[in-house]
Enzyme design. Structure first.
Site, mmCIF file in Angstrom:
data_model
loop_
_atom_site.group_PDB
_atom_site.id
_atom_site.type_symbol
_atom_site.label_atom_id
_atom_site.label_comp_id
_atom_site.label_asym_id
_atom_site.label_seq_id
_atom_site.Cartn_x
_atom_site.Cartn_y
_atom_site.Cartn_z
ATOM 1 N N LYS A 58 4.734 -7.414 -13.766
ATOM 2 C CA LYS A 58 3.425 -6.979 -13.429
ATOM 3 C C LYS A 58 3.633 -7.056 -11.533
ATOM 4 O O LYS A 58 3.960 -8.048 -10.958
ATOM 5 C CB LYS A 58 2.592 -8.332 -13.568
ATOM 6 N N ARG A 74 -0.808 -12.001 -3.507
ATOM 7 C CA ARG A 74 -0.273 -12.329 -4.552
ATOM 8 C C ARG A 74 1.157 -12.223 -4.831
ATOM 9 O O ARG A 74 1.798 -11.961 -5.540
ATOM 10 C CB ARG A 74 -0.888 -11.991 -5.924
ATOM 11 N N CYS A 101 -3.681 -17.476 -9.187
ATOM 12 C CA CYS A 101 -3.315 -17.611 -10.446
ATOM 13 C C CYS A 101 -2.543 -18.942 -10.853
ATOM 14 O O CYS A 101 -2.049 -19.066 -11.977
ATOM 15 C CB CYS A 101 -2.319 -16.498 -10.989
ATOM 16 N N GLU A 159 12.819 -9.715 -14.921
ATOM 17 C CA GLU A 159 11.516 -10.517 -15.292
ATOM 18 C C GLU A 159 11.195 -10.496 -17.013
ATOM 19 O O GLU A 159 11.219 -11.408 -17.418
ATOM 20 C CB GLU A 159 10.304 -9.971 -14.599
ATOM 21 N N CYS A 212 -4.954 -16.790 -17.523
ATOM 22 C CA CYS A 212 -4.598 -17.025 -16.450
ATOM 23 C C CYS A 212 -5.566 -17.920 -15.620
ATOM 24 O O CYS A 212 -6.902 -18.356 -16.474
ATOM 25 C CB CYS A 212 -4.656 -15.593 -15.590
ATOM 26 N N LYS A 231 2.721 -3.524 -16.067
ATOM 27 C CA LYS A 231 1.275 -3.257 -15.408
ATOM 28 C C LYS A 231 1.784 -2.971 -13.736
ATOM 29 O O LYS A 231 2.391 -4.012 -13.102
ATOM 30 C CB LYS A 231 0.577 -4.437 -15.482
ATOM 31 N N ARG A 265 -10.584 -6.513 -9.731
ATOM 32 C CA ARG A 265 -11.082 -7.766 -9.299
ATOM 33 C C ARG A 265 -12.609 -7.845 -8.825
ATOM 34 O O ARG A 265 -13.101 -8.888 -8.845
ATOM 35 C CB ARG A 265 -10.301 -7.979 -7.851
#
Length: 326
Positions: free
Chosen positions: A195, A217, A130, A233, A120, A248, A205
């Site tokens: 995700k 995000r 990202c 996805e 990433c 995740k 983070r």
């Protein structure tokens, strides 16, 4: 009249019987241990919100890897904290970047250990997103080339598995093409296929210094309210060449793990994320819960839901517990 009913307790009468009929087992081989690597010397900084998790300089890495191997954990995943950042995250695809140097060192120290590289840009960009950014918008297609370059650089350094976590559309296709063109056709992709834009990432983070400097995000990570979207996805990533699928976070998304497991035949990876870890650690330190029992129950639940393997900061602790090294 004699009552007729099932006697399910017959198979719970003692520990030996319960062990014989247990459907789900945890093993050190199930775990992938995350490691944060950074520049400098003699750096072993504990992450305040993640007790027991450290940012490590390369000279401190040998001790960590020795312990991981001794505990029969077979895989680690690397996250890098660079010396400097820029708008394009050039440290991510620098052949001498912190992750690449850590990969080389680990493969020298423990060639048999599987090294997974998180792929990433967020840890390496000065804006913390990202992908590339233009006028406040995260650009999808221009980011793909940099992500592919990052994956190739990590594979060149010796990474056994590439784990792209950026959630740009088409990232698996771009990385698969880049790896194949560079001759790394045998390097698998462990895609962060599902995700979510989750509040459970806060401690990570802090550890990776990857908090976005503006916005959030949510335009590229998934809405926590959506389940069918998760299957779309995952389906895209499978079609583009993913070899393993990550869900995740894990604790609040057991239903998603189960759906992905039922829908696809690829190995499924549950990511037991930083916020999940931090909550249990905080409660245990306050004496409110039994940490060992809670963690074992939680990870068993993830496997029961369908996870073949689990990325977890508890990996070393659990490996010790399973081997009676309390």
């Amino acid at each position: 009249m004699e009552l007729q009913f099932k006697r399910h307790r017959r198979l719970r009468q003692n520990a030996a019987i319960r062990n014989l009929v247990r459907e789900t087992q945890l093993h050190p081989y199930d775990f992938i241990y995350p490691i944060f690597v950074t520049y400098g010397e003699k750096v072993r900084n504990e992450v305040p919100s993640m007790p027991g998790v450290f940012q490590l300089s390369l000279d401190e890495l040998e001790k960590e890897i020795k312990e991981v191997v001794d505990l029969n954990i077979q895989a680690v995943i690397l996250f890098g904290i660079p010396e400097s950042k820029d708008e394009v995250g050039s440290g991510a695809y620098d052949d001498h970047g912190i992750v690449q140097e850590a990969i080389r060192l680990i493969k020298k120290l423990a060639p048999e250990l599987i090294v997974i590289a998180d792929t990433c840009l967020c840890e390496f960009t000065d804006h913390g997103h990202c992908g590339l950014v233009h006028e406040g918008k995260i650009l999808n297609d221009p980011s793909l080339d940099l992500l592919a370059r990052t994956a190739v650089s990590q594979a060149r350094a010796g990474a056994d598995i590439i784990a792209p976590s950026n959630m740009m559309d088409g990232f698996v296709a771009a990385i698969r093409y880049g790896l194949d063109q560079a001759g790394f056709t045998d390097v698998p992709i462990m895609s962060y296929a599902v995700k979510y834009a989750s509040a459970f990432y806060g401690p990570f983070r802090d550890a990776a210094h990857s908090t976005p400097q503006f916005g959030d995000r949510k335009t590229y990570q998934m809405d926590p309210a959506n389940a069918r979207e998760a299957l779309r996805e995952a389906e895209s990533d499978v079609a583009e060449g993913a070899d393993l699928l990550i869900v995740k976070p894990a604790m609040a998304y057991m239903d998603i793990i189960q759906r992905v497991r039922e829908q696809f035949n690829l190995p499924v990876v549950a990511y037991n994320v930083s916020g999940e870890y931090a909550m249990i650690k905080a409660a245990a330190q306050n004496g409110w819960i039994d940490e060992q029992k809670i963690v074992l129950e939680m990870l068993t639940g993830m496997k029961r839901a369908g996870a073949d393997m689990i990325i977890t900061y508890f990996a070393k602790d659990v490996a010790k517990w399973l081997q009676g090294r309390n």
